[in-house]
Design an enzyme around this catalytic site. Structure first.
Site: not given
Length: 209
Positions: A42-43, A45, A112
């Protein structure tokens, strides 16, 4: 008064005269946790780095706790079973709490997937100091990106318990920020998304003591 906490017995909390407010005054910012959550790919990092870079340019001190990076050291003993994933998040939440208490803007970047684990980390810090950011990217988009090749392996049955494939992701029910990346609405760049988060931090007073 000594106390028992978990399996630790006869322990004593030692207070220091230098408190969080003193560290915040020194840094001219307020310590908090910016918790980035979302599917693999999803981006998270990328956004964490863009956010850290933008805040650094403004003279603000940050630290990133990236899920994969932490598993290289502190959490190297944990697997990806549900119970270990919960422990992984618990440990990162405790470290993030310490960074926030030190006056830093701590940015966590990890899937998470379970609401209860994120809520437990929220409960560790003072009210308002946990800023949950949901990077809402559809599964098919994340799977098309597949930067680590993990979705392909999961679809082939070579990885078990992979979030979004054969393990659930529970979207946040009441997070502070939603960064929606939908093909119909266009995709924001990491810098654009970082600015949305920074605007929130400015509005809530975290970029000043």
């Amino acid at each position: 008064m000594v106390s028992n906490v978990g399996n630790s017995t006869n322990i004593l909390w030692h207070d220091c005269p230098i408190q969080k407010r003193d560290r915040q005054q020194l840094l001219q910012q307020r310590g908090c946790v910016v918790w980035l959550t979302g599917l693999s790919g999803s981006g998270k990092s990328t956004l964490a780095c863009a956010l850290s870079r933008s805040l650094h340019a403004r003279g603000k001190l940050t630290y990133i706790l990236d899920g994969d990076n932490v598993r290289h050291g502190l959490n190297r003993d944990l697997s990806f079973r549900a119970e270990d994933r919960s422990e992984n998040i618990r440990r990162i939440g405790e470290v993030a709490k310490l960074f926030a208490d030190a006056g830093l803007i701590c940015i966590t970047s990890l899937i998470s997937p379970y609401q209860k684990d994120r809520d437990a980390c929220r409960a560790l810090v003072p009210e308002g100091d946990f800023i949950e950011v949901f990077i809402d990217v559809p599964l098919h988009v994340c799977e098309a990106r597949d930067p680590k090749g993990l979705y392909k392996l999961a679809r082939a049955g070579k990885i078990k318990g992979f979030t979004g494939i054969d393990d659930p992701y529970e979207p946040p029910s009441s997070c502070e920020i939603v960064l929606q990346q939908q093909q119909g609405n266009g995709f924001k760049s990491p810098c654009e998304m970082a600015e949305i988060v920074i605007s929130y931090l400015e509005e809530k007073g975290y970029l000043r003591a």
